[in-house]
Design a protein around this motif. Structure first.
Motif, PDB file in Angstrom:
ATOM      1  N   THR A  46       2.475   1.798  -3.377  1.00 39.32           N
ATOM      2  CA  THR A  46       1.490   2.137  -4.405  1.00 39.32           C
ATOM      3  C   THR A  46       0.986   3.575  -4.271  1.00 39.32           C
ATOM      4  O   THR A  46       0.838   4.293  -5.273  1.00 39.32           O
ATOM      5  CB  THR A  46       0.293   1.175  -4.327  1.00 39.32           C
ATOM      6  N   ASN A  47       0.745   3.989  -3.026  1.00 39.99           N
ATOM      7  CA  ASN A  47       0.009   5.245  -2.817  1.00 39.99           C
ATOM      8  C   ASN A  47       0.831   6.405  -2.277  1.00 39.99           C
ATOM      9  O   ASN A  47       0.523   7.565  -2.557  1.00 39.99           O
ATOM     10  CB  ASN A  47      -1.166   4.992  -1.867  1.00 39.99           C
ATOM     11  N   ASP A  48       1.859   6.134  -1.478  1.00 45.20           N
ATOM     12  CA  ASP A  48       2.589   7.212  -0.795  1.00 45.20           C
ATOM     13  C   ASP A  48       4.065   7.113  -1.130  1.00 45.20           C
ATOM     14  O   ASP A  48       4.845   6.519  -0.387  1.00 45.20           O
ATOM     15  CB  ASP A  48       2.380   7.120   0.722  1.00 45.20           C
ATOM     16  N   GLU A  58       0.834  -1.207   0.000  1.00 41.60           N
ATOM     17  CA  GLU A  58       0.000   0.000   0.000  1.00 41.60           C
ATOM     18  C   GLU A  58       0.866   1.253   0.000  1.00 41.60           C
ATOM     19  O   GLU A  58       0.590   2.218  -0.730  1.00 41.60           O
ATOM     20  CB  GLU A  58      -0.912   0.005   1.224  1.00 41.60           C
TER      21      GLU A  58
END
Length: 386
Positions: free
Chosen positions: A27-29, A24
């Motif tokens: 992918t996002n941060d 996660e």
């Protein structure tokens, strides 16, 4: 052929929750936590939240956690920077004869620089004498570095008792808690430690990340220079993905989890001992089997059976064990831990293996391993007797 992993003192498989947290994050941060825009602030928030989780796990404050690439960097930072910063107060350091190489080698470097290092001996259970520590302490002592638990035989050293002795002494107290973290309850204030090192990959977290606890008020220059990250204490863009994974691993461990694992691992030790005895196998335990040891580590001596032959045959049968510390696995030198415990001439040094359990180890794994171990030891002894 099924493979069974019994080398968890070297490293542990990442937990699924850790992999999910890291995925996660990747992918996002993906921002640099030193950047001031939204992406950077988001990454910095992840770091702050993770740092709080790590600090709480040892009863520390957020600002006392210095994120590192692992315990090796943390140990080197604590030892070398303390010695160089405090040299005007004295040039004497105390450690033990059974420390991890990431402590032992910096100590050797300091000796080459003119520091005086006392290596406390250990008995056949891997324990130091507090009397030896008392005798070694003097007005020139500036640092005491004693590991919390040994990585080869699992001995649990008396950290709280040492901390109490140093409470009124000028020496700073460092402990390498790499093997103990995640198994023993650790409260830095209760233990009286000033510096403490930890690595994520020993608790089902990722490799390449750890932390150094540094008590408020302890000041020394950065070990790694080149930027102002980590509150100007450690240069280099932080491994945000690894740090998030580290925190995720810590969240999986509760006081009850620690107690349950210690009890389970102690049961595995007794299971192996009972089965070996029932099969008439000659062996001995290196160290002591007791409840307050680091019970994931189990070191056994099989007289007349070489470490290399036994480890190789177990590997071929599908079982991963080791002959000692993974950090010295490629070395031709004998185990310094077993040498310190039994002497340089002891046959145990070349005839012992280290078994180390993990959270996913099952009683069936241990049964299958012991069955194979009995067959292999019997075969190797018969072959050598021809």
């Amino acid at each position: 052929m099924a493979h069974i992993y019994l080398d968890n003192a070297a490293t542990t498989p990442m937990a699924k929750q850790v992999i999910a947290a890291m995925t996660e994050q990747m992918t996002n941060d993906y921002g640099n936590p030193s950047s001031t825009h939204w992406f950077g602030r988001t990454a910095h928030t992840v770091m702050d939240q993770s740092r709080q989780t790590l600090a709480a796990s040892i009863g520390a404050r957020m600002g006392e956690i210095q994120l590192t690439s692992g315990a090796t960097e943390a140990n080197n930072t604590a030892i070398l920077q303390t010695a160089h910063t405090r040299a005007a107060l004295g040039r004497h350091i105390i450690t033990t004869a059974i420390e991890h190489p990431s402590v032992g080698q910096p100590m050797a470097q300091l000796e080459r620089e003119g520091f005086r290092v006392t290596y406390l001996p250990v008995d056949e259970t891997g324990q130091i004498s507090l009397g030896d520590l008392d005798a070694a302490l003097d007005d020139e002592t500036i640092l005491v570095s004693v590991m919390m638990g040994n990585n080869e035989v699992g001995s649990h050293l008396p950290i709280a008792a040492i901390g109490a002795r140093l409470a009124t002494h000028q020496a700073w107290f460092h402990t390498d808690a790499t093997q103990a973290y995640g198994l023993l309850d650790i409260d830095v204030a209760a233990l009286g430690v000033d510096l403490l090192s930890v690595s994520a990959h020993k608790i089902n977290g990722p490799k390449g990340v750890g932390f150094l606890y540094r008590r408020d008020g302890l000041n020394f220059p950065p070990f790694i220079r080149g930027g102002e990250q980590e509150m100007k204490r450690r240069a280099g863009t932080e491994n945000v993905v690894g740090i998030a994974g580290f925190a995720a691993a810590v969240k999986l461990i509760t006081p009850q989890t620690k107690a349950d694992r210690q009890a389970k691992y102690l049961g595995f030790k007794h299971q192996i001992i009972d089965n070996l005895r029932a099969a008439g196998i000659t062996f001995d335990v290196n160290g002591a089997v007791q409840a307050d040891a680091l019970n994931h580590v189990f070191n056994l001596w099989f007289p007349g059976v070489s470490t290399y032959a036994l480890q190789t045959n177990l590997d071929l049968a599908g079982f991963a064990v080791s002959g000692g510390s993974a950090c010295t696995a490629g070395s031709l030198e004998p185990s310094h831990v077993l040498t310190a415990m039994y002497g340089a001439d002891s046959p145990r040094i070349a005839e012992s293996i280290r078994i180390s359990f993990g959270k996913d180890t099952t009683a069936l794994d241990v049964t299958q391993f012991t069955t194979a171990l009995i067959k292999i030891v019997t075969r190797l002894r018969a072959k050598s007797a021809r």
